[in-house]
Design an enzyme around this catalytic site. Structure first.
Site, short mmCIF file in Angstrom:
data_model
loop_
_atom_site.label_atom_id
_atom_site.label_comp_id
_atom_site.label_asym_id
_atom_site.label_seq_id
_atom_site.Cartn_x
_atom_site.Cartn_y
_atom_site.Cartn_z
N GLU A 1 12.70 -6.15 13.48
CA GLU A 1 13.79 -6.85 13.08
C GLU A 1 14.99 -6.19 12.58
OE1 GLU A 1 11.46 -9.24 10.30
OE2 GLU A 1 10.82 -10.74 11.79
N CYS B 1 21.01 -3.57 8.66
CA CYS B 1 19.70 -2.86 8.22
C CYS B 1 18.92 -2.79 9.52
CB CYS B 1 19.16 -3.56 7.25
SG CYS B 1 17.48 -3.09 6.52
N CYS C 1 4.46 0.10 9.78
CA CYS C 1 4.77 1.46 9.22
C CYS C 1 3.39 1.94 8.91
CB CYS C 1 5.48 1.25 8.06
SG CYS C 1 5.88 2.83 7.10
N CYS D 1 2.56 1.36 1.85
CA CYS D 1 2.99 0.70 0.44
C CYS D 1 2.43 -0.76 0.22
CB CYS D 1 4.49 1.05 0.27
SG CYS D 1 5.24 2.65 0.69
N CYS E 1 4.66 -3.91 0.60
CA CYS E 1 5.58 -4.00 1.72
C CYS E 1 4.88 -4.57 2.75
CB CYS E 1 6.12 -2.78 2.03
SG CYS E 1 6.98 -2.60 3.62
N CYS F 1 14.35 -7.08 1.64
CA CYS F 1 13.53 -5.62 1.65
C CYS F 1 12.09 -6.17 1.71
CB CYS F 1 13.85 -5.02 0.51
SG CYS F 1 15.63 -4.36 0.50
N1 SAH Z 1 10.46 3.04 4.81
C1 SAH Z 1 11.60 3.16 4.44
C2 SAH Z 1 12.57 2.29 4.60
C3 SAH Z 1 12.38 0.96 4.66
S1 SAH Z 1 11.95 -0.03 3.30
C4 SAH Z 1 11.64 3.46 2.95
O1 SAH Z 1 10.55 3.18 2.41
O2 SAH Z 1 12.19 3.95 2.11
C5 SAH Z 1 13.32 -0.47 2.48
C6 SAH Z 1 13.30 -0.44 0.68
O3 SAH Z 1 12.67 -1.74 0.43
C7 SAH Z 1 12.40 0.48 0.27
O4 SAH Z 1 12.84 1.14 -0.92
C8 SAH Z 1 11.14 -0.14 0.05
O5 SAH Z 1 10.34 0.48 -0.86
C9 SAH Z 1 11.61 -1.60 -0.30
N2 SAH Z 1 10.74 -2.76 -0.28
C10 SAH Z 1 9.78 -2.83 0.46
N3 SAH Z 1 9.07 -3.75 0.13
C11 SAH Z 1 9.51 -4.37 -0.93
C12 SAH Z 1 9.27 -5.71 -1.46
N4 SAH Z 1 8.23 -6.49 -1.07
N5 SAH Z 1 10.26 -5.84 -2.43
C13 SAH Z 1 11.47 -5.43 -2.64
N6 SAH Z 1 11.55 -4.08 -2.02
C14 SAH Z 1 10.89 -3.74 -0.89
FE1 SF4 Z 2 6.66 1.95 5.14
FE2 SF4 Z 2 7.44 -0.29 3.73
FE3 SF4 Z 2 6.44 1.82 2.69
FE4 SF4 Z 2 9.00 1.79 3.48
S1 SF4 Z 2 8.23 0.79 2.12
S2 SF4 Z 2 7.51 3.45 3.59
S3 SF4 Z 2 8.41 0.57 5.23
S4 SF4 Z 2 5.43 0.84 3.85
#
Ligand code: SAH
Ligand code: SF4
Length: 391
Positions: free
Chosen positions: A94, A141, A148, A152, A155, A372
Site C-alpha cells: 500500500e 508514504c 515486515c 513490533c 503494527c 500509520c
Molecule cells: N518500519 C519503519 C517505517 C514504517 S512504520 C519504522 O518502523 O520506522 C511508520 C511509523 O508508524 C513508525 O513510527 C511506526 O512505529 C508507526 N506505527 C506502526 N504501527 C502503528 C500504529 N498502530 N499506530 C501508530 N503508529 C504506528
Molecule cells: Fe516493521 Fe511496523 Fe515495526 Fe516499522 S513499525 S519496523 S513496519 S513492524
C-alpha cells in the site's frame, strides 16, 4: 548485479548508456529514456513518442514494462488516498497520498498529518517558491517490503511478518503511480518511507530508490524532501549517512526511552539497544538546520507515562530532534490501543516544557485504514496477539 539483470526502471541514466548500446541503440537516448520513466512516469515503451519505433520495440523486448498497477484507490473524507498496489507476482503493498491540509484552523490540521515533513525546514533551506497559482502539496508514504520482519507488537505490518522484499523498481513504481493519481492542482512534494516494511532491512533497494527519486533528470524531488523512517537498524543508519552525506531525512521510531519497555514493544531493540541507537543518531552527518524526527507511538499502559516522557527528554538531550507523538491507531490483530486524551496531552506537555518541538500527529485517512501501522496485507492472518494495555 549487472545492469542487464537489474530491472530497467531501476537503472540510473549512466547505466542506460551501456544497456542501450547492448540493444544496438544510440547511447544519447539514455537521458531521454530515463526521463520518460522518472520525470514523465511513462513505463510503457510504446508511449515514448519521441523514440524511434525500433527502439521502443527493443525496449519492450528487453523487459521495460510497468511494474505495478493500482488495484483500488480508497479516498477518505479528508482527501487522503490509500492505494492498494498490485505487483507483477500478485503481491500487494500500500501507498498513501496525503495532501497538506489548509483552511481554517490549518496549523492544528497540519499537525494532524502523521507523515508531514515540516515546511519550516524547507524555508530554512532557502527554498524558493515557484511563481503561479498555489498548488496543494502532497506527501506520499511508500512501502519497501511486503509485510515486515521486525515484529513490533502495535503494527499491522509487523504482525503479518515478512513476505518478500520489494525491488527498487517497485519502490519507485509506487511514486510513479502516486504521481499519476494526483488531483488537478496537486503537486508531489515529499516522499516518506513510512509505509509497510523496514526500509533499512532492504538497504540496497531503498538506497537505489533514493538515488532514482532524487536524480536531477528524474522527478525532481529534492533529497531534503525525502525521509526514511527506521525502527533502528544501527549499521544501516551509519551506511545511509555515509552513502548520502546526511542529506536524506531520517525518522526514528523510538517509542520508548528505556530498554525494557522498548524491547517489549520492538524486538529489534534486543539487537540494537538504546545506547547503540543513540550513538548512531549522534554520529549521523545531519545537514545544518535539519533535525531528526523522533516518532513516538503512545500505547496505553506501555510507554505513555509522564516518567517515560522525562526519560525521553534526558535521552534526547543535545540531539537536534523534533518529536512526533502518535496515539496508537488500533489494529485488528492486537488489543493494544491509544491512551486517553489527557495522558496524550500530559506526555506532550512534559516534552514541550523540557524545550522540545513536539507535535501530536493525529491519524488521517481513518475511514480507509490508511493511518500509520494500519497498512495490512490483504487477507493476512495475525500471527501473534499483542499485550493488553497495562500488562
Ligand atoms: N518500519 C519503519 C517505517 C514504517 S512504520 C519504522 O518502523 O520506522 C511508520 C511509523 O508508524 C513508525 O513510527 C511506526 O512505529 C508507526 N506505527 C506502526 N504501527 C502503528 C500504529 N498502530 N499506530 C501508530 N503508529 C504506528
Ligand atoms: Fe516493521 Fe511496523 Fe515495526 Fe516499522 S513499525 S519496523 S513496519 S513492524
Amino acid at each position: 548485479m549487472t545492469t542487464n539483470e537489474r530491472h530497467p526502471i531501476a537503472r540510473l541514466p549512466e547505466e542506460w548508456g551501456p544497456a542501450l548500446a547492448a540493444l544496438g541503440a544510440r547511447v544519447f537516448a539514455a537521458k531521454q529514456v530515463f526521463s520518460w520513466i522518472h520525470r514523465h512516469g511513462v513505463t510503457d515503451p510504446a508511449a515514448m513518442s519521441n523514440l524511434p519505433a525500433r527502439l521502443r520495440a527493443d525496449l519492450a523486448a528487453s523487459g521495460l514494462a510497468p511494474v505495478c498497477t493500482a488495484e483500488h484507490v480508497h479516498r477518505s473524507a479528508d482527501q487522503t488516498r490509500k492505494i492498494a498496489v498490485r505487483l507483477a507476482d500478485g503481491a500487494t503493498v500500500e501507498t498513501v497520498l496525503l495532501p497538506a491540509v489548509s483552511g481554517p484552523g490549518s496549523a492544528a490540521a497540519i499537525d494532524a498529518d502523521a507523515a508531514a515533513v515540516d515546511d519550516d525546514e524547507e524555508d530554512a533551506d532557502g527554498d524558493a517558491e515557484s511563481a503561479g497559482p498555489a498548488r496543494i502539496r502532497v506527501t506520499q508514504c511508500i512501502s519497501t517490503q511486503v509485510g515486515c520482519a521486525m515484529g513490533c507488537v502495535f503494527c499491522a505490518s509487523g504482525v503479518a511478518g515478512l513476505k518478500r522484499q520489494l525491488g527498487p523498481e517497485e519502490i519507485v513504481g509506487q511514486v510513479l503511480l502516486g504521481r499519476s493519481l494526483l488531483d488537478e492542482g496537486e503537486e508531489l512534494r515529499n516522499v516518506v518511507y513510512m509505509g509497510m516494511g523496514e526500509p533499512l532491512h532492504n538497504y540496497e533497494a531503498t538506497a537505489r530508490s533514493l538515488r532514482l527519486l532524487t536524480h536531477p533528470d528524474g522527478g525532481g524531488l529534492s533529497t531534503r524532501r525525502v525521509t526514511v523512517s527506521t525502527s533502528g537498524l544501527v549499521p544501516e543508519i551509519a551506511r545511509l549517512g555515509q552513502d548520502f552525506g546526511g542529506n536524506i531525512g531520517l525518522a526514528i521510531s523510538l517509542h520508548a526511552a528505556d530498554d525494557d519497555t522498548r524491547s517489549a514493544l520492538m524486538p529489534i531493540n534486543r539487537r540494537y539497544p538504546l545506547a547503540e541507537l543513540m550513538a548512531a543518531l549522534r554520529a549521523y552527518p545531519l545537514r545544518k538546520r535539519r533535525r531528526i524526527t523522533i516518532e513516538y507511538t503512545l500505547v496505553a499502559g506501555q510507554n505513555d507515562d509522564v516518567a517515560e516522557a522525562k526519560r525521553l527528554s534526558r535521552l534526547l538531550r543535545g540531539l537536534p530532534v523534533k518529536i512526533n507523538v502518535i496515539p496508537m491507531n488500533p489494529i485488528e490483530a492486537s488489543t493494544l490501543g491509544p491512551p486517553n486524551e489527557a495522558r496524550v496531552l500530559a506526555f506532550q506537555r512534559e516534552l514541550i516544557a523540557a524545550g522540545y518541538t513536539c507535535f501530536i500527529r493525529r491519524r488521517r485517512g481513518d475511514d480507509v485504514a490508511a493511518a500509520c501501522g494500519q497498512l495490512v496485507l490483504l487477507g493476512a492472518k495475525p500471527k501473534v496477539k499483542g499485550l493488553r494495555p497495562g500488562e
